[in-house]
Design a protein around this motif. Structure first.
Motif, PDB file in Angstrom:
ATOM      1  N   VAL A  17      44.914  41.268  50.110  1.00 49.81           N
ATOM      2  CA  VAL A  17      45.783  42.183  49.364  1.00 49.81           C
ATOM      3  C   VAL A  17      47.136  41.557  48.994  1.00 49.81           C
ATOM      4  O   VAL A  17      47.566  41.687  47.843  1.00 49.81           O
ATOM      5  N   PRO A  18      47.813  40.850  49.894  1.00 53.46           N
ATOM      6  CA  PRO A  18      49.104  40.269  49.503  1.00 53.46           C
ATOM      7  C   PRO A  18      49.004  39.246  48.364  1.00 53.46           C
ATOM      8  O   PRO A  18      49.976  38.982  47.685  1.00 53.46           O
ATOM      9  N   ARG A  19      47.819  38.686  48.163  1.00 55.98           N
ATOM     10  CA  ARG A  19      47.615  37.676  47.114  1.00 55.98           C
ATOM     11  C   ARG A  19      46.645  38.176  46.054  1.00 55.98           C
ATOM     12  O   ARG A  19      45.962  37.383  45.408  1.00 55.98           O
ATOM     13  N   ALA A  20      46.561  39.469  45.876  1.00 59.12           N
ATOM     14  CA  ALA A  20      45.549  40.064  45.008  1.00 59.12           C
ATOM     15  C   ALA A  20      45.544  39.475  43.603  1.00 59.12           C
ATOM     16  O   ALA A  20      44.479  39.160  43.061  1.00 59.12           O
ATOM     17  N   ASP A  21      46.709  39.315  42.998  1.00 59.80           N
ATOM     18  CA  ASP A  21      46.753  38.784  41.635  1.00 59.80           C
ATOM     19  C   ASP A  21      46.194  37.364  41.568  1.00 59.80           C
ATOM     20  O   ASP A  21      45.413  37.044  40.677  1.00 59.80           O
ATOM     21  N   GLN A  22      46.589  36.526  42.513  1.00 58.43           N
ATOM     22  CA  GLN A  22      46.096  35.153  42.534  1.00 58.43           C
ATOM     23  C   GLN A  22      44.591  35.106  42.779  1.00 58.43           C
ATOM     24  O   GLN A  22      43.883  34.286  42.193  1.00 58.43           O
ATOM     25  N   VAL A  23      44.102  35.984  43.652  1.00 57.71           N
ATOM     26  CA  VAL A  23      42.677  36.014  43.970  1.00 57.71           C
ATOM     27  C   VAL A  23      41.873  36.394  42.728  1.00 57.71           C
ATOM     28  O   VAL A  23      40.857  35.766  42.415  1.00 57.71           O
ATOM     29  N   GLY A  24      42.331  37.395  41.989  1.00 58.85           N
ATOM     30  CA  GLY A  24      41.640  37.798  40.774  1.00 58.85           C
ATOM     31  C   GLY A  24      41.618  36.692  39.739  1.00 58.85           C
ATOM     32  O   GLY A  24      40.582  36.417  39.114  1.00 58.85           O
ATOM     33  N   LEU A  25      42.743  36.026  39.545  1.00 60.70           N
ATOM     34  CA  LEU A  25      42.807  34.930  38.577  1.00 60.70           C
ATOM     35  C   LEU A  25      41.951  33.749  39.022  1.00 60.70           C
ATOM     36  O   LEU A  25      41.298  33.099  38.196  1.00 60.70           O
ATOM     37  N   MET A  26      41.929  33.490  40.328  1.00 61.40           N
ATOM     38  CA  MET A  26      41.083  32.416  40.854  1.00 61.40           C
ATOM     39  C   MET A  26      39.618  32.726  40.570  1.00 61.40           C
ATOM     40  O   MET A  26      38.850  31.847  40.171  1.00 61.40           O
ATOM     41  N   PHE A  27      39.226  33.984  40.796  1.00 59.88           N
ATOM     42  CA  PHE A  27      37.844  34.397  40.544  1.00 59.88           C
ATOM     43  C   PHE A  27      37.458  34.110  39.091  1.00 59.88           C
ATOM     44  O   PHE A  27      36.444  33.465  38.833  1.00 59.88           O
ATOM     45  N   TYR A  28      38.254  34.584  38.153  1.00 61.62           N
ATOM     46  CA  TYR A  28      37.897  34.401  36.745  1.00 61.62           C
ATOM     47  C   TYR A  28      37.985  32.944  36.310  1.00 61.62           C
ATOM     48  O   TYR A  28      37.160  32.482  35.512  1.00 61.62           O
ATOM     49  N   GLY A  29      38.942  32.212  36.843  1.00 62.23           N
ATOM     50  CA  GLY A  29      39.011  30.782  36.533  1.00 62.23           C
ATOM     51  C   GLY A  29      37.730  30.069  36.933  1.00 62.23           C
ATOM     52  O   GLY A  29      37.171  29.275  36.165  1.00 62.23           O
ATOM     53  N   ARG A  30      37.270  30.371  38.118  1.00 59.50           N
ATOM     54  CA  ARG A  30      36.034  29.750  38.614  1.00 59.50           C
ATOM     55  C   ARG A  30      34.806  30.243  37.839  1.00 59.50           C
ATOM     56  O   ARG A  30      33.921  29.458  37.502  1.00 59.50           O
ATOM     57  N   LEU A  31      34.765  31.545  37.556  1.00 62.32           N
ATOM     58  CA  LEU A  31      33.635  32.102  36.807  1.00 62.32           C
ATOM     59  C   LEU A  31      33.503  31.404  35.460  1.00 62.32           C
ATOM     60  O   LEU A  31      32.409  30.974  35.074  1.00 62.32           O
ATOM     61  N   SER A  47      44.493  38.462  32.555  1.00 65.43           N
ATOM     62  CA  SER A  47      45.324  39.013  33.636  1.00 65.43           C
ATOM     63  C   SER A  47      45.055  40.494  33.897  1.00 65.43           C
ATOM     64  O   SER A  47      44.980  40.915  35.053  1.00 65.43           O
ATOM     65  N   LEU A  48      44.886  41.296  32.846  1.00 71.16           N
ATOM     66  CA  LEU A  48      44.595  42.722  33.053  1.00 71.16           C
ATOM     67  C   LEU A  48      43.230  42.903  33.715  1.00 71.16           C
ATOM     68  O   LEU A  48      43.085  43.670  34.670  1.00 71.16           O
ATOM     69  N   GLN A  49      42.233  42.183  33.239  1.00 63.83           N
ATOM     70  CA  GLN A  49      40.894  42.266  33.824  1.00 63.83           C
ATOM     71  C   GLN A  49      40.914  41.813  35.275  1.00 63.83           C
ATOM     72  O   GLN A  49      40.224  42.373  36.121  1.00 63.83           O
ATOM     73  N   SER A  50      41.727  40.817  35.566  1.00 63.09           N
ATOM     74  CA  SER A  50      41.851  40.311  36.925  1.00 63.09           C
ATOM     75  C   SER A  50      42.375  41.397  37.865  1.00 63.09           C
ATOM     76  O   SER A  50      41.862  41.588  38.972  1.00 63.09           O
ATOM     77  N   ARG A  51      43.397  42.119  37.414  1.00 62.85           N
ATOM     78  CA  ARG A  51      43.946  43.208  38.232  1.00 62.85           C
ATOM     79  C   ARG A  51      42.916  44.328  38.403  1.00 62.85           C
ATOM     80  O   ARG A  51      42.781  44.901  39.485  1.00 62.85           O
ATOM     81  N   LYS A  52      42.178  44.638  37.329  1.00 64.93           N
ATOM     82  CA  LYS A  52      41.144  45.674  37.409  1.00 64.93           C
ATOM     83  C   LYS A  52      40.059  45.289  38.407  1.00 64.93           C
ATOM     84  O   LYS A  52      39.556  46.130  39.147  1.00 64.93           O
ATOM     85  N   LEU A  53      39.700  44.020  38.424  1.00 65.09           N
ATOM     86  CA  LEU A  53      38.680  43.547  39.371  1.00 65.09           C
ATOM     87  C   LEU A  53      39.125  43.802  40.806  1.00 65.09           C
ATOM     88  O   LEU A  53      38.373  44.356  41.608  1.00 65.09           O
ATOM     89  N   VAL A  54      40.339  43.423  41.130  1.00 64.21           N
ATOM     90  CA  VAL A  54      40.826  43.591  42.500  1.00 64.21           C
ATOM     91  C   VAL A  54      40.959  45.074  42.846  1.00 64.21           C
ATOM     92  O   VAL A  54      40.621  45.491  43.961  1.00 64.21           O
ATOM     93  N   GLN A  55      41.386  45.884  41.895  1.00 62.94           N
ATOM     94  CA  GLN A  55      41.479  47.328  42.135  1.00 62.94           C
ATOM     95  C   GLN A  55      40.098  47.925  42.378  1.00 62.94           C
ATOM     96  O   GLN A  55      39.921  48.752  43.277  1.00 62.94           O
ATOM     97  N   MET A  56      39.127  47.503  41.586  1.00 62.38           N
ATOM     98  CA  MET A  56      37.763  47.997  41.763  1.00 62.38           C
ATOM     99  C   MET A  56      37.200  47.548  43.109  1.00 62.38           C
ATOM    100  O   MET A  56      36.569  48.329  43.820  1.00 62.38           O
ATOM    101  N   LEU A  57      37.463  46.309  43.472  1.00 59.09           N
ATOM    102  CA  LEU A  57      37.019  45.825  44.785  1.00 59.09           C
ATOM    103  C   LEU A  57      37.640  46.653  45.901  1.00 59.09           C
ATOM    104  O   LEU A  57      36.966  46.978  46.882  1.00 59.09           O
ATOM    105  N   ALA A  58      38.905  46.998  45.758  1.00 59.34           N
ATOM    106  CA  ALA A  58      39.583  47.797  46.788  1.00 59.34           C
ATOM    107  C   ALA A  58      38.897  49.151  46.952  1.00 59.34           C
ATOM    108  O   ALA A  58      38.651  49.593  48.080  1.00 59.34           O
ATOM    109  N   VAL A  59      38.574  49.791  45.853  1.00 58.77           N
ATOM    110  CA  VAL A  59      37.890  51.094  45.920  1.00 58.77           C
ATOM    111  C   VAL A  59      36.540  50.953  46.607  1.00 58.77           C
ATOM    112  O   VAL A  59      36.193  51.725  47.503  1.00 58.77           O
ATOM    113  N   VAL A  60      35.786  49.948  46.183  1.00 57.00           N
ATOM    114  CA  VAL A  60      34.445  49.750  46.749  1.00 57.00           C
ATOM    115  C   VAL A  60      34.531  49.404  48.235  1.00 57.00           C
ATOM    116  O   VAL A  60      33.841  50.004  49.056  1.00 57.00           O
ATOM    117  N   VAL A  61      35.384  48.455  48.568  1.00 57.16           N
ATOM    118  CA  VAL A  61      35.510  48.025  49.963  1.00 57.16           C
ATOM    119  C   VAL A  61      35.938  49.189  50.853  1.00 57.16           C
ATOM    120  O   VAL A  61      35.396  49.381  51.942  1.00 57.16           O
TER     121      VAL A  61
END
Length: 139
Positions: A17-31, A47-61
């Motif tokens: 969570v403290p690195r959520a933005d970086q984690v999302g961008l890392m995911f898409y960079g690698r994808l 960047s917007l999609q990256s934030r949405k991904l982490v938000q969606m993961l938070a809901v699911v988790v």
């Protein structure tokens, strides 16, 4: 999922969570690096999609302990993604990229047991989405 695996996923996600933005961008960079054929499915600025991904993961988790409550939304997402051109192979690409991202983001905290729990969660959710995408549209 059993309660232990749910806890493993939830506790490991809290560390991201403290690195959520970086984690999302890392995911898409690698994808996009490893599966460039999916790049055209996304906006140029990710960047917007990256934030949405982490938000969606938070809901699911945070809902894994009551998976039945989010399954309708998960299935709906599967239906919608079919309309974007998502095919079954894309889910495998996302799963591999998610595990890669978690491994790098969590480092030593990403144990084999944690990886197994995340893999189980992803298989359950992606399986529901794939099944929903393969169903004929509702009338």
């Amino acid at each position: 999922m059993n309660p232990h695996n749910v806890s493993l996923v939830q506790e490991s996600f809290k560390k991201l969570v403290p690195r959520a933005d970086q984690v999302g961008l890392m995911f898409y960079g690698r994808l996009f690096e490893t599966f460039p054929d999916v790049r055209p499915m996304f906006a140029e600025d990710i960047s917007l999609q990256s934030r949405k991904l982490v938000q969606m993961l938070a809901v699911v988790v945070n809902s894994l302990h009551k998976l039945e409550t989010i399954l309708p939304a998960v299935k709906d997402l599967g239906h919608r993604q079919r309309g974007y051109g998502v095919v079954e192979a894309h889910y495998e690409a996302v799963g591999l990229t998610l595990i890669w991202t978690l491994r790098r983001s969590l480092d030593n905290d990403f144990t084999a047991e944690v990886e197994g729990a995340w893999s189980e969660a992803f298989r359950a959710l992606s399986g529901a989405m794939i099944s929903a995408a393969n169903e004929p549209p509702s009338a």
